[in-house]
Design a protein around this motif. Structure first.
Motif, PDB file in Angstrom:
ATOM      1  N   THR A 137      14.523 -72.565 -58.878  1.00  0.00           N
ATOM      2  CA  THR A 137      13.932 -72.330 -60.200  1.00  0.00           C
ATOM      3  C   THR A 137      12.880 -73.379 -60.514  1.00  0.00           C
ATOM      4  O   THR A 137      11.765 -73.050 -60.941  1.00  0.00           O
ATOM      5  CB  THR A 137      15.021 -72.296 -61.291  1.00  0.00           C
ATOM      6  OG1 THR A 137      15.961 -71.250 -60.990  1.00  0.00           O
ATOM      7  CG2 THR A 137      14.414 -72.048 -62.662  1.00  0.00           C
ATOM      8  N   PHE A 138      13.206 -74.642 -60.291  1.00  0.00           N
ATOM      9  CA  PHE A 138      12.222 -75.696 -60.528  1.00  0.00           C
ATOM     10  C   PHE A 138      11.009 -75.540 -59.605  1.00  0.00           C
ATOM     11  O   PHE A 138       9.880 -75.769 -60.017  1.00  0.00           O
ATOM     12  CB  PHE A 138      12.840 -77.080 -60.353  1.00  0.00           C
ATOM     13  CG  PHE A 138      13.647 -77.554 -61.534  1.00  0.00           C
ATOM     14  CD1 PHE A 138      13.244 -77.308 -62.834  1.00  0.00           C
ATOM     15  CD2 PHE A 138      14.807 -78.289 -61.346  1.00  0.00           C
ATOM     16  CE1 PHE A 138      13.983 -77.763 -63.919  1.00  0.00           C
ATOM     17  CE2 PHE A 138      15.549 -78.752 -62.419  1.00  0.00           C
ATOM     18  CZ  PHE A 138      15.133 -78.488 -63.722  1.00  0.00           C
ATOM     19  N   ALA A 139      11.230 -75.141 -58.363  1.00  0.00           N
ATOM     20  CA  ALA A 139      10.130 -75.011 -57.405  1.00  0.00           C
ATOM     21  C   ALA A 139       9.195 -73.854 -57.756  1.00  0.00           C
ATOM     22  O   ALA A 139       7.979 -73.969 -57.620  1.00  0.00           O
ATOM     23  CB  ALA A 139      10.685 -74.824 -55.994  1.00  0.00           C
ATOM     24  N   GLU A 140       9.743 -72.742 -58.206  1.00  0.00           N
ATOM     25  CA  GLU A 140       8.943 -71.546 -58.434  1.00  0.00           C
ATOM     26  C   GLU A 140       8.412 -71.408 -59.856  1.00  0.00           C
ATOM     27  O   GLU A 140       7.464 -70.653 -60.083  1.00  0.00           O
ATOM     28  CB  GLU A 140       9.761 -70.295 -58.075  1.00  0.00           C
ATOM     29  CG  GLU A 140      10.086 -70.223 -56.601  1.00  0.00           C
ATOM     30  CD  GLU A 140      10.874 -68.979 -56.214  1.00  0.00           C
ATOM     31  OE1 GLU A 140      10.877 -67.985 -56.985  1.00  0.00           O
ATOM     32  OE2 GLU A 140      11.490 -69.009 -55.135  1.00  0.00           O
ATOM     33  N   LEU A 141       9.023 -72.117 -60.792  1.00  0.00           N
ATOM     34  CA  LEU A 141       8.633 -71.978 -62.193  1.00  0.00           C
ATOM     35  C   LEU A 141       8.365 -73.365 -62.790  1.00  0.00           C
ATOM     36  O   LEU A 141       9.242 -73.958 -63.426  1.00  0.00           O
ATOM     37  CB  LEU A 141       9.721 -71.237 -62.972  1.00  0.00           C
ATOM     38  CG  LEU A 141      10.003 -69.810 -62.470  1.00  0.00           C
ATOM     39  CD1 LEU A 141      11.315 -69.280 -63.005  1.00  0.00           C
ATOM     40  CD2 LEU A 141       8.849 -68.892 -62.836  1.00  0.00           C
ATOM     41  N   PRO A 142       7.170 -73.891 -62.584  1.00  0.00           N
ATOM     42  CA  PRO A 142       6.865 -75.265 -63.002  1.00  0.00           C
ATOM     43  C   PRO A 142       6.948 -75.501 -64.504  1.00  0.00           C
ATOM     44  O   PRO A 142       7.086 -76.648 -64.935  1.00  0.00           O
ATOM     45  CB  PRO A 142       5.446 -75.491 -62.492  1.00  0.00           C
ATOM     46  CG  PRO A 142       4.895 -74.153 -62.218  1.00  0.00           C
ATOM     47  CD  PRO A 142       6.048 -73.241 -61.925  1.00  0.00           C
ATOM     48  N   GLU A 143       6.907 -74.453 -65.304  1.00  0.00           N
ATOM     49  CA  GLU A 143       6.996 -74.627 -66.753  1.00  0.00           C
ATOM     50  C   GLU A 143       8.424 -74.879 -67.245  1.00  0.00           C
ATOM     51  O   GLU A 143       8.640 -75.272 -68.388  1.00  0.00           O
ATOM     52  CB  GLU A 143       6.376 -73.422 -67.476  1.00  0.00           C
ATOM     53  CG  GLU A 143       6.960 -72.083 -67.117  1.00  0.00           C
ATOM     54  CD  GLU A 143       6.351 -71.426 -65.880  1.00  0.00           C
ATOM     55  OE1 GLU A 143       6.424 -70.193 -65.790  1.00  0.00           O
ATOM     56  OE2 GLU A 143       5.820 -72.111 -65.000  1.00  0.00           O
ATOM     57  N   VAL A 144       9.418 -74.690 -66.376  1.00  0.00           N
ATOM     58  CA  VAL A 144      10.818 -74.933 -66.736  1.00  0.00           C
ATOM     59  C   VAL A 144      11.083 -76.432 -66.719  1.00  0.00           C
ATOM     60  O   VAL A 144      10.843 -77.105 -65.723  1.00  0.00           O
ATOM     61  CB  VAL A 144      11.778 -74.198 -65.777  1.00  0.00           C
ATOM     62  CG1 VAL A 144      13.226 -74.595 -66.041  1.00  0.00           C
ATOM     63  CG2 VAL A 144      11.600 -72.690 -65.891  1.00  0.00           C
ATOM     64  N   SER A 145      11.606 -76.956 -67.838  1.00  0.00           N
ATOM     65  CA  SER A 145      11.882 -78.394 -67.933  1.00  0.00           C
ATOM     66  C   SER A 145      13.367 -78.735 -67.840  1.00  0.00           C
ATOM     67  O   SER A 145      13.733 -79.852 -67.508  1.00  0.00           O
ATOM     68  CB  SER A 145      11.310 -78.958 -69.234  1.00  0.00           C
ATOM     69  OG  SER A 145      11.915 -78.330 -70.350  1.00  0.00           O
ATOM     70  N   ARG A 146      14.231 -77.763 -68.162  1.00  0.00           N
ATOM     71  CA  ARG A 146      15.680 -77.996 -68.105  1.00  0.00           C
ATOM     72  C   ARG A 146      16.365 -76.702 -67.709  1.00  0.00           C
ATOM     73  O   ARG A 146      15.941 -75.618 -68.095  1.00  0.00           O
ATOM     74  CB  ARG A 146      16.229 -78.445 -69.454  1.00  0.00           C
ATOM     75  CG  ARG A 146      17.743 -78.695 -69.407  1.00  0.00           C
ATOM     76  CD  ARG A 146      18.350 -78.978 -70.761  1.00  0.00           C
ATOM     77  NE  ARG A 146      18.296 -77.903 -71.718  1.00  0.00           N
ATOM     78  CZ  ARG A 146      19.195 -76.919 -71.837  1.00  0.00           C
ATOM     79  NH1 ARG A 146      20.217 -76.839 -71.013  1.00  0.00           N
ATOM     80  NH2 ARG A 146      19.067 -75.997 -72.762  1.00  0.00           N
ATOM     81  N   ILE A 147      17.441 -76.840 -66.946  1.00  0.00           N
ATOM     82  CA  ILE A 147      18.247 -75.689 -66.547  1.00  0.00           C
ATOM     83  C   ILE A 147      19.706 -76.009 -66.846  1.00  0.00           C
ATOM     84  O   ILE A 147      20.212 -77.078 -66.497  1.00  0.00           O
ATOM     85  CB  ILE A 147      18.110 -75.395 -65.036  1.00  0.00           C
ATOM     86  CG1 ILE A 147      16.668 -75.079 -64.684  1.00  0.00           C
ATOM     87  CG2 ILE A 147      19.055 -74.271 -64.627  1.00  0.00           C
ATOM     88  CD1 ILE A 147      16.411 -75.016 -63.190  1.00  0.00           C
ATOM     89  N   LYS A 148      20.353 -75.075 -67.491  1.00  0.00           N
ATOM     90  CA  LYS A 148      21.802 -75.135 -67.664  1.00  0.00           C
ATOM     91  C   LYS A 148      22.340 -73.869 -67.017  1.00  0.00           C
ATOM     92  O   LYS A 148      21.891 -72.765 -67.333  1.00  0.00           O
ATOM     93  CB  LYS A 148      22.176 -75.190 -69.143  1.00  0.00           C
ATOM     94  CG  LYS A 148      23.642 -75.408 -69.395  1.00  0.00           C
ATOM     95  CD  LYS A 148      23.884 -75.606 -70.883  1.00  0.00           C
ATOM     96  CE  LYS A 148      25.352 -75.839 -71.171  1.00  0.00           C
ATOM     97  NZ  LYS A 148      25.589 -75.993 -72.614  1.00  0.00           N
TER      98      LYS A 148
END
Length: 119
Positions: free
Chosen positions: A82-93
């Motif tokens: 998710t972090f690799a493919e979606l750079p606009e994501v800052s946090r994942i739960k």
């Protein structure tokens, strides 16, 4: 900042340490919550300006299809991708739950939950 949540993503997967689990599989439930700046998409009403939840669901489904012994391992793969493919994501739960686990008792599910921030 804003939050996008995908709740109760259901999969049938083959995770687990027992040999039987790799053969018969189990039902799983995944809950994914991401933080991102949604202000632009709120103004433009354009999919290109937000995090596409179809893309998030695709990541979850593809990673859940790859066998792991531990739920922690599959969760980490989902986070990394998710972090690799979606750079606009800052946090994942993320929560990954095995429904009716084979643990010798009447247990509805077992789950792991992780929360990671982009570094």
């Amino acid at each position: 900042m804003g939050t996008i949540k995908l709740k109760n993503i259901r999969t049938f997967s083959y995770h687990g340490c027992l040999v039987e689990e790799s053969k018969i599989g189990s039902d799983y439930r995944v809950d994914l919550e991401i933080k991102a700046d949604l202000r632009k998409s709120m103004q433009t009403d354009e999919l290109a300006d937000t995090v596409d939840y179809v893309h998030l669901n695709k990541i979850v489904m593809e990673e859940m299809a790859i066998r792991s012994k531990l739920l922690e391992h599959v969760a980490q793969r989902i986070v990394v991708r998710t972090f690799a493919e979606l750079p606009e994501v800052s946090r994942i739960k993320l929560s990954v739950a095995k429904i009716n686990p084979p643990i010798g008792g009447d247990v509805a599910s077992v789950a792991i939950e992780v929360e990671e921030y982009r570094t």
